[in-house]
Design an enzyme around this catalytic site. Structure first.
Site, PDB file in Angstrom:
ATOM      1  CD  GLU A 112     -11.411  64.860 -12.571  1.00 43.42           C
ATOM      2  OE1 GLU A 112     -11.162  65.124 -11.287  1.00 43.42           O
ATOM      3  OE2 GLU A 112     -11.741  63.714 -13.088  1.00 43.42           O
ATOM      4  CB  CYS A 125      -4.510  61.730 -19.658  1.00 41.82           C
ATOM      5  SG  CYS A 125      -6.153  60.781 -19.788  1.00 41.82           S
ATOM      6  CB  CYS A 132     -18.768  59.766 -21.449  1.00 41.93           C
ATOM      7  SG  CYS A 132     -18.372  58.899 -22.591  1.00 41.93           S
ATOM      8  CB  CYS A 136     -18.038  51.801 -20.394  1.00 46.15           C
ATOM      9  SG  CYS A 136     -18.005  51.875 -22.324  1.00 46.15           S
ATOM     10  CB  CYS A 139     -16.097  54.021 -17.509  1.00 51.89           C
ATOM     11  SG  CYS A 139     -15.300  55.744 -17.717  1.00 51.89           S
ATOM     12  CB  CYS A 367      -7.557  54.197 -17.142  1.00 53.83           C
ATOM     13  SG  CYS A 367      -5.904  54.285 -17.669  1.00 53.83           S
TER      14      CYS A 367
HETATM   15  N1  SAH Z   1     -14.135  56.816 -24.317  1.00 54.70           N
HETATM   16  C1  SAH Z   1     -12.860  56.637 -24.848  1.00 54.70           C
HETATM   17  C2  SAH Z   1     -11.708  57.241 -24.113  1.00 54.70           C
HETATM   18  C3  SAH Z   1     -11.780  57.594 -22.719  1.00 54.70           C
HETATM   19  S1  SAH Z   1     -11.367  56.343 -21.381  1.00 54.70           S
HETATM   20  C4  SAH Z   1     -12.666  55.193 -24.964  1.00 54.70           C
HETATM   21  O1  SAH Z   1     -13.491  54.458 -24.181  1.00 54.70           O
HETATM   22  O2  SAH Z   1     -11.838  54.561 -25.527  1.00 54.70           O
HETATM   23  C5  SAH Z   1      -9.999  55.516 -21.709  1.00 54.70           C
HETATM   24  C6  SAH Z   1      -9.636  54.126 -21.408  1.00 54.70           C
HETATM   25  O3  SAH Z   1      -9.798  53.846 -20.177  1.00 54.70           O
HETATM   26  C7  SAH Z   1     -10.694  53.059 -22.308  1.00 54.70           C
HETATM   27  O4  SAH Z   1     -10.032  52.105 -22.413  1.00 54.70           O
HETATM   28  C8  SAH Z   1     -11.451  52.987 -21.034  1.00 54.70           C
HETATM   29  O5  SAH Z   1     -12.459  51.902 -21.258  1.00 54.70           O
HETATM   30  C9  SAH Z   1     -10.514  52.655 -19.855  1.00 54.70           C
HETATM   31  N2  SAH Z   1     -11.382  52.679 -18.508  1.00 54.70           N
HETATM   32  C10 SAH Z   1     -12.552  53.373 -18.158  1.00 54.70           C
HETATM   33  N3  SAH Z   1     -12.736  53.187 -16.942  1.00 54.70           N
HETATM   34  C11 SAH Z   1     -11.631  52.296 -16.495  1.00 54.70           C
HETATM   35  C12 SAH Z   1     -11.446  51.721 -15.230  1.00 54.70           C
HETATM   36  N4  SAH Z   1     -12.224  51.889 -14.129  1.00 54.70           N
HETATM   37  N5  SAH Z   1     -10.446  51.089 -15.064  1.00 54.70           N
HETATM   38  C13 SAH Z   1      -9.535  50.820 -16.231  1.00 54.70           C
HETATM   39  N6  SAH Z   1      -9.786  51.397 -17.354  1.00 54.70           N
HETATM   40  C14 SAH Z   1     -10.809  52.211 -17.296  1.00 54.70           C
END
Ligand code: SAH
Length: 374
Positions: A112, A125, A132, A136, A139, A367
């Site tokens: 996406e 974005c 991935c 985490c 996410c 995000c």
């Molecule tokens: N893998 C990279 C980039 C992708 S995510 C990274 O982790 O930085 C971009 C941002 O969104 C990251 O800071 C990630 O931790 C955050 N993110 C992921 N899931 C989220 C959520 N459910 N709510 C808010 N931010 C989130």
């Protein structure tokens, strides 16, 4: 370098035996494009003409390339402009100024991208991997694991497609341009380093070799793959670096960002600081505010102290992201007064802090919500 912990589903290399995405103009440097045109039996300057169509005119329909002879056109398009992805669905929010597109790649993988138009800028974005491997737990993308790395051209194509929609006036607000690109869609960009750097070069190379964007407008966001952060500092492309910290202490960060068991808070922050020293670019610390998990006042103080321990101010700012709850997750966003107190404490320590505006929540485009469910 020792092996990463075996409990982590880390994949840094492309799985063997898979078909690669088709080779595309945007995978290649200008010199490589020229060599390929010659290989196809065409004059080298045809590659530049084709680049002009793709990067400057934002055209990929051969019928619109009237400066090329029909026979050359067919050979060039077949050799250098294969179809990389097809849009399956576009969802709109914020009166059409936020648009999320679900793409199907050549092998069926789904990714996406999100376009966000603001009064003064347009941010795309983009995804850098299908899925991935960083796992985490808060996410959405992290839950499905890694399918594969994307090619440089697959990354660039997401931006070109947004640029085209803007140029053609398809986004409310009149014709416009993409001013910013954030690698904050699906995937961990630093785990797909080569393709991401290639994509950044295509975005920043002057027109018509690339899209001619400013490196300052590009943000690469990472969980903190320290060796790659160090390497990025040496590339001579001063993109903005964002470090997804989410906790100032290893105990909690080990849980929220599992790669922390490999590179600790201190190591990741030090690599971010080093990036700022080398590039003179202020880095951004991303911190998703999770209710009763990482939003305590003492953690704001600790975060301030960790960042301040690197001395001279001005190298860093904190970007708080209200957590977007993902389906089935036990976490939710912090209360507004708790968030305000967190900001207050960081600022009291002298750390510039902003709270991220979260667009597109209603289309699961915010995000961490990008999960490509089809
Ligand atoms: N893998 C990279 C980039 C992708 S995510 C990274 O982790 O930085 C971009 C941002 O969104 C990251 O800071 C990630 O931790 C955050 N993110 C992921 N899931 C989220 C959520 N459910 N709510 C808010 N931010 C989130």
């Amino acid at each position: 370098m020792s092996e990463p912990s075996r409990t982590l589903p880390l994949v840094f290399d492309e799985p063997r035996g898979r078909r690669k995405p088709p080779r595309h103009l945007a995978d290649l440097s200008p010199a490589e494009r020229k060599a390929l045109a010659v290989e196809l039996g065409l004059p080298g300057f045809r590659a530049r003409q084709l680049s002009n169509h793709y990067f400057a005119r934002l055209v990929d329909d051969p019928a619109e390339m009237t400066d090329l002879r029909a026979a050359d056109r067919a050979a060039l398009v077949e050799g250098l402009l294969p179809e990389l992805m097809t849009p399956l669905r576009t969802m709109e929010a914020d009166r059409g100024t936020t648009r999320k597109t679900l793409w199907r790649l050549f092998d069926g993988a789904l990714v996406e991208s999100v376009l966000m138009r603001y009064p003064d800028r347009v941010t795309m974005c983009v995804s850098s991997q299908a899925g991935c491997g960083m796992a985490c737990p808060f996410c959405a993308t992290g839950q499905g694991g890694l399918q594969r790395n994307m090619s440089a051209a697959e990354i660039v194509q997401q931006v070109v497609s947004g640029a085209r929609a803007l140029a053609r006036g398809e986004v409310p607000g009149g014709p416009g341009r993409v001013s910013n690109v954030v690698f904050m869609g699906m995937g961990e960009p630093m785990a797909n380093y080569k393709a991401v750097i290639g994509a950044v070069r295509r975005l920043t190379d002057p027109v018509p070799d690339g899209l001619g964007m400013s490196a300052r407008g590009i943000t690469v966001s990472t969980v903190g793959l320290v060796p790659r952060m160090q390497q990025l500092a040496t590339e001579g492309i001063p993109v903005t670096l964002a470090l997804s910290l989410h906790a100032p202490d290893d105990e909690l960060r080990n849980e929220l960002v599992p790669i922390n068991t490999r590179w600790s808070v201190r190591e990741a922050v030090e690599a971010a600081w080093n990036y700022a020293q080398v590039t003179k670019r202020r880095v951004s610390i991303e911190y998703a505010m999770m209710r009763d998990i990482n939003d305590q006042g003492w953690r704001a103080d600790l975060l301030g102290d960790v960042l301040r321990s690197y001395g001279a101010w001005g190298w860093v700012h904190v970007n708080l992201i209200p957590l977007n709850p993902t389906p089935g997750s036990k976490w939710t966003a912090s209360r507004p007064e708790v968030e305000r107190e967190f900001v207050r404490r960081l600022e009291a320590k002298g750390v510039p802090t902003t709270v991220r505006d979260t667009r597109g929540q209603d289309i699961d485009g915010a995000c961490g919500q990008l999960a490509a469910n089809g």
